[in-house]
Scaffold this active site. Sequence first.
Site, PDB file in Angstrom:
ATOM      1  N   GLY A  42       0.834  -1.192   0.000  1.00 59.62           N
ATOM      2  CA  GLY A  42       0.000   0.000   0.000  1.00 59.62           C
ATOM      3  C   GLY A  42       0.869   1.243   0.000  1.00 59.62           C
ATOM      4  O   GLY A  42       1.949   1.263   0.594  1.00 59.62           O
ATOM      5  N   GLY A  44      -0.692   4.500   0.361  1.00 58.95           N
ATOM      6  CA  GLY A  44      -1.472   5.652   0.810  1.00 58.95           C
ATOM      7  C   GLY A  44      -0.674   6.411   1.845  1.00 58.95           C
ATOM      8  O   GLY A  44       0.540   6.255   1.955  1.00 58.95           O
ATOM      9  N   LEU A  45      -1.372   7.226   2.632  1.00 57.15           N
ATOM     10  CA  LEU A  45      -0.654   8.025   3.627  1.00 57.15           C
ATOM     11  C   LEU A  45       0.181   7.142   4.542  1.00 57.15           C
ATOM     12  O   LEU A  45       1.343   7.414   4.783  1.00 57.15           O
ATOM     13  CB  LEU A  45      -1.658   8.830   4.452  1.00 57.15           C
ATOM     14  CG  LEU A  45      -2.257  10.032   3.759  1.00 57.15           C
ATOM     15  CD1 LEU A  45      -3.194  10.743   4.702  1.00 57.15           C
ATOM     16  CD2 LEU A  45      -1.175  10.978   3.301  1.00 57.15           C
ATOM     17  N   ALA A  46      -0.436   6.080   5.042  1.00 54.54           N
ATOM     18  CA  ALA A  46       0.287   5.230   5.984  1.00 54.54           C
ATOM     19  C   ALA A  46       1.401   4.468   5.275  1.00 54.54           C
ATOM     20  O   ALA A  46       2.553   4.473   5.713  1.00 54.54           O
ATOM     21  CB  ALA A  46      -0.684   4.267   6.656  1.00 54.54           C
ATOM     22  N   GLY A  47       1.063   3.827   4.167  1.00 54.28           N
ATOM     23  CA  GLY A  47       2.040   2.990   3.472  1.00 54.28           C
ATOM     24  C   GLY A  47       3.213   3.783   2.940  1.00 54.28           C
ATOM     25  O   GLY A  47       4.377   3.420   3.154  1.00 54.28           O
ATOM     26  N   HIS A 268     -20.826   8.666   6.085  1.00 57.65           N
ATOM     27  CA  HIS A 268     -20.553  10.100   6.001  1.00 57.65           C
ATOM     28  C   HIS A 268     -21.829  10.852   5.652  1.00 57.65           C
ATOM     29  O   HIS A 268     -22.522  10.485   4.720  1.00 57.65           O
ATOM     30  CB  HIS A 268     -19.484  10.350   4.929  1.00 57.65           C
ATOM     31  CG  HIS A 268     -18.865  11.695   5.032  1.00 57.65           C
ATOM     32  ND1 HIS A 268     -19.552  12.839   4.745  1.00 57.65           N
ATOM     33  CD2 HIS A 268     -17.622  12.087   5.414  1.00 57.65           C
ATOM     34  CE1 HIS A 268     -18.753  13.877   4.938  1.00 57.65           C
ATOM     35  NE2 HIS A 268     -17.577  13.442   5.345  1.00 57.65           N
ATOM     36  N   ARG A 339     -20.032  12.720  12.682  1.00 55.15           N
ATOM     37  CA  ARG A 339     -20.609  12.164  11.463  1.00 55.15           C
ATOM     38  C   ARG A 339     -21.728  11.161  11.718  1.00 55.15           C
ATOM     39  O   ARG A 339     -22.751  11.173  11.044  1.00 55.15           O
ATOM     40  CB  ARG A 339     -19.510  11.483  10.662  1.00 55.15           C
ATOM     41  CG  ARG A 339     -18.562  12.496  10.106  1.00 55.15           C
ATOM     42  CD  ARG A 339     -17.388  11.844   9.444  1.00 55.15           C
ATOM     43  NE  ARG A 339     -16.561  12.878   8.825  1.00 55.15           N
ATOM     44  CZ  ARG A 339     -15.416  12.632   8.209  1.00 55.15           C
ATOM     45  NH1 ARG A 339     -14.961  11.408   8.141  1.00 55.15           N
ATOM     46  NH2 ARG A 339     -14.747  13.606   7.664  1.00 55.15           N
ATOM     47  N   HIS A 421     -18.322   5.471   4.110  1.00 58.84           N
ATOM     48  CA  HIS A 421     -17.181   6.324   3.857  1.00 58.84           C
ATOM     49  C   HIS A 421     -15.872   5.756   4.400  1.00 58.84           C
ATOM     50  O   HIS A 421     -14.854   5.738   3.714  1.00 58.84           O
ATOM     51  CB  HIS A 421     -17.451   7.681   4.494  1.00 58.84           C
ATOM     52  CG  HIS A 421     -16.330   8.652   4.360  1.00 58.84           C
ATOM     53  ND1 HIS A 421     -15.795   8.980   3.141  1.00 58.84           N
ATOM     54  CD2 HIS A 421     -15.625   9.356   5.280  1.00 58.84           C
ATOM     55  CE1 HIS A 421     -14.817   9.852   3.327  1.00 58.84           C
ATOM     56  NE2 HIS A 421     -14.686  10.084   4.608  1.00 58.84           N
ATOM     57  N   GLU A 445      -5.931   3.003   7.861  1.00 54.00           N
ATOM     58  CA  GLU A 445      -7.333   2.593   7.959  1.00 54.00           C
ATOM     59  C   GLU A 445      -7.450   1.081   8.072  1.00 54.00           C
ATOM     60  O   GLU A 445      -8.424   0.539   8.599  1.00 54.00           O
ATOM     61  CB  GLU A 445      -8.113   3.078   6.728  1.00 54.00           C
ATOM     62  CG  GLU A 445      -9.620   2.818   6.834  1.00 54.00           C
ATOM     63  CD  GLU A 445     -10.409   3.270   5.612  1.00 54.00           C
ATOM     64  OE1 GLU A 445      -9.828   3.939   4.742  1.00 54.00           O
ATOM     65  OE2 GLU A 445     -11.608   2.958   5.541  1.00 54.00           O
TER      66      GLU A 445
END
Lengths: 660, 297, 252
Positions: A42, A44-47, A268, A339, A421, A445
């Site tokens: 991954g 994304g932000l974390a990966g 959401h 939310r 979401h 996530e």
Amino acid sequence: MAKQINSRIPEGPVAEKWTNYKAHQRLVNPKNKLKLDVIVVGTGLAGASAAASLGEMGFNVLNFCIQDSPRRAHSIAAQGGINAAKNYQNDGDSVYRLFYDTVKGGDYRAREANVYRLAEVSNNIIDQCVAQGVPFAREYGGTLANRSFGGAQVSRTFYAKGQTGQQLLLGAYSALSAQVQAGKVKLYTRYEMLDVVMIDGRARGIIAKNLVTGKLERFSANAVVIATGGYGNTYFLSTNAMGCNVTAAMSCYRKGAYFANPCYVQIHPTCIPVHGDKQSKLTLMSESLRNDGRIWVPKKIEDAKALQAGTKQGWEIPEEDRDYYLERRYPAFGNLVPRDVASRAAKERCDKGFGVNNTGLAVFLDFSESINRLGLDVIMQRYGNLFEMYEEITDVFPGDMANEINGVKYYKPMMIFPAIHYTMGGIWVDYELQTSIPGLFAIGECNFSDHGANRLGASALMQGLADGYFVLPYTIQNYLADQAIWPRISTDHEEFAKVEKATEERIQKLLNIKGKRSVDSIHKELGHICWEYIGMGRTKEGLETGIKKIDELRKEFETNLFIPGGRDGLNVELDKAIHLDDFITMGKLIAYDALSRNESCGGHFREEYQTEEGEAKRDDKNYFYVGCWEYQGSDDKAPELIKEPLEYEAIKVQTRNYKN
Amino acid sequence: MWLCNSSIGKKVIMSVTGLALILFLTFHGCMNVVALFSKEAYNTICELLGANWYAVAATVALGALCALHFVYAFILTFQNRRARGSNRYAVTDKPEKVEWASQNMLVLGIIVLLGLLLHLYNFWYNMMFAELMGWEVTPAPADGFGYIQQTFSCWVYVVIYVIWLLAIWFHLTHGFWSAIQTLGWSGHIWFKRWRIIGITYVTIVMLMFLAVPVMFFTKTAPSLCCAQQTEQCCGMEQHECEKACADAACTDEACACDPCTCDSCDGNCKLEGQCECGEACPCEGPCTCQDKKDSEG
Amino acid sequence: MAKNISFKIRYWKQNGPKDKGHFDEREMKDIPDDTSFLEMLDILNEQLVEEGKEPFVFDHDCREGICGMCSLYVNGTPHGKTERGATTCQLYMRRFKDGETITVEPWRSAGFPVIKDCMVDRGAFDKIIQAGGYTTVRTGAPQDANAILIPKQDADEAMDCASCIGCGACVAACKNGSAMLFVSSKVSQLALLPQGRPEAAKRAKAMVAKMDELGFGNCTNTRACEAVCPKNETIANIARLNREFIKAKLAD
């Protein structure tokens, strides 16, 4: 005897745990780092942030993504912002307050120690990102600007227009790119992880499919980190990207990693309503719109009927006939309630027949008041790109003046409705972000750790980057410290061959069904079942029906699926079929968890458990735990529930109150 | 060397040579304008820029600029075509923003090049080159004015030159701001300004060029006017001649022409075309008004 | 209210980079005009799969115009024609007329070889960023974020430059297959911010060198790129890149 779970939370008061941990954890010396390989799945932000940080530290990183570039990961779509306890606005923010808000927002179902750590490192994230050149919004004086967000009474959200996720991801992507250039990270794009390889009870590699050639390839490492996002696409229609899937996480789950709290699915409140059965995804309108937009439905049922029939338009309904139901029910937070609360309130109104579009499944988000107060220019500056996006999709421009009643100008309102979401649940991890499989880590996530039963706005970006930049690169060393003495495991090892063979068999099985139905048609059906029975409002009967229907659907899938094309080369339908296989299992897992949790909390709302006013009713006596599900060797067997009890030291558990 | 290796470097060469050529065109255009007003002044310039060392050196430099500009244009275009790939789009829809010239700079450049070769043949070959070679040519190498008259008396040349100038105009409307842009002296605001400045400037320069062939062909150039008018004057009564000159806005002075010499009658003309002695005037050149006045006075 | 339209779609089929490729055609009937362009292609694929045929392959992911994955050349314009500029996924069928023929092609550029049908390989963009599209900063504890004051105007302009989604429409539209708009947007973002200044010269040189090495064409300022950019990047960025590059080279 129920299995015990060790979440490895360090000793000491909550505010000192992380400091203590770092002071006492084992580290890997620089020379040994060169001998250690880490797989990060991954980008994304974390990966991306984890891969970049690990590479920078000296580990050899193998980084995988299914898209054509790391920059496409779905973190990019986050609009609103990222929280941090900087207190730049001098409005009384602090690490403790961010911690407290997050725990409270999560309906007291998050692990205290993890959340505190998250709040603690939140400030470092902002510093880090600014140093990378992330162009956050600024004040005229040159300092950073903030906006407020749902679930908080301070302005602590940093943002870059409506594209914060994009800018943060590009920041992490650039850090990753620097490491690729330095030769510390090897990037594999258009690769999909299909299984994890375990040797002697530890995760030691993965089997990945090269999506272009179709071939299965083996990768060996000393540790595997998955950062593959959530499982929102189980519902078919969600705000997730089309490619988001749960396959990597499910492969870990099948290998024995616990899956925690799958029933916590965030809905959401501000998405564009569904318009037809051909729709492929739902588009989110940033939650920040709730800062200046007011949510309403008509007071009179006849007005709602006329709206549904299309004989009346929203702007023809005068102020006194509008029901600003969030402001009415939650005077203290108004339109800025968390939310889950906002979503349920919208559902409640629509269930009562007050929906405002032809399907009856929409509410208004109105900017008339703020445009009249601040002028269209100011509103356009804040939300211009969102208004344009809304117009592109719906052909309605929310800045258009449409009516004037008694000297009050009315603008065309947006229509919104809740949609799937984010998923708070995920692979269970301990304080070190390690799953129940040694050597297998989950971040972002993809894990369950920080948001409890509900995530506050602008916290997902915070968590992803916290895990990737500041937590995992430390905690993984505690695991890797004694790993350097072992020689690298060759991918010729029999375990690799075995897992690859099993994966190939699984693919062949799918290809050989040769039925009639396309992957998407079955996936859509799964989505309907999930939305209907394990969606926003759940009941025992509904969930049981849901499980039954999913079982039937699995049969349909296994007997009537059709995948065109062959095994070799790029085969998009085959890849989607693999994803769907896992989504079906995931759907059932959500239902099991929802069924076992006889309370309402955060993103999990059981209609049997609500107060007279329709608020969620928690049961802290019986359900104050993390529900961890253990795979029992077959998708057909019900998984086993293992409970990780929650222990709160710093925070007194209360009923969430956004009314006053 | 970054100027030869990098894409931006190569374009810097295009920009710098292009801007230098625009500067040259400006000078050239200004000189051309002189020919519209005075033959003598123009020929003085021609003489100045004849086979002198500084003029020759400048010509060589200019030639090098042109060559660089052309060679790099071809190199860049070749690379660009390769970068485009072998597959072409089946349907293309040119956005409105895109200027036609910007996409056809090479074609325009080739037209400009062909025109330039013709132009060199028409003028430079007979003037500076002939002088360098020591060839005998008519008109004389320094008589640029004569060459202008000669070339633009023929309509074919005029048409070719007009097309040529139009191509240069198109080339420069894009080339001017594009050069500035490549050198990095542009931005959100200055882009718009440079475009307007560029188009205005280039239009003025090209109008200066256009004036020469057009006005020489139509014989409306003031410098031609007098010579032409005096020619007519030779058959006229004095007042008619004066009127014709006045209509053409000639000055008296400009109306002067070479004195007529009549060997047989001691150099005295009685009337135009007629010597005082009454015999037919043998001189080939026309008699002038001035001449006539003298004789009458 | 949505109305239905029918049209003919011509879509590019190509089996790998070496294949010659051809158009397939299909009549699409009664498509609601509030369907997005990609949803229309989903319908097409659903029909193809039902007939036992292989689906039409194209890249797409977020479907909200931000990931930059979608890359279709629709009726002669990258991403299709919209007023403000949008990605293919944000193109809606109401932009098309009943009875029209819609032609769908891949990005065609030597820098982006076709993988299959309209899916192309844009890995070259990653390589360009890897060459220098970053600030070298260690994860850890940089100075406090507010220690660097950045005028709002600069921050806003940097943000505009940073909006680039790397979709490659600029290269697709450029008759020279030039990647200057993409490269300049990243260089500009970092050149405008004080954090990016220390490496500005190095970055401009490295990224341009990589871009040239990968075979992208030379910019001739036709402005086709900015006309089709879904994020409205402008050639002012290209001017800035030129400036940065020339300055860097002259200082060498």
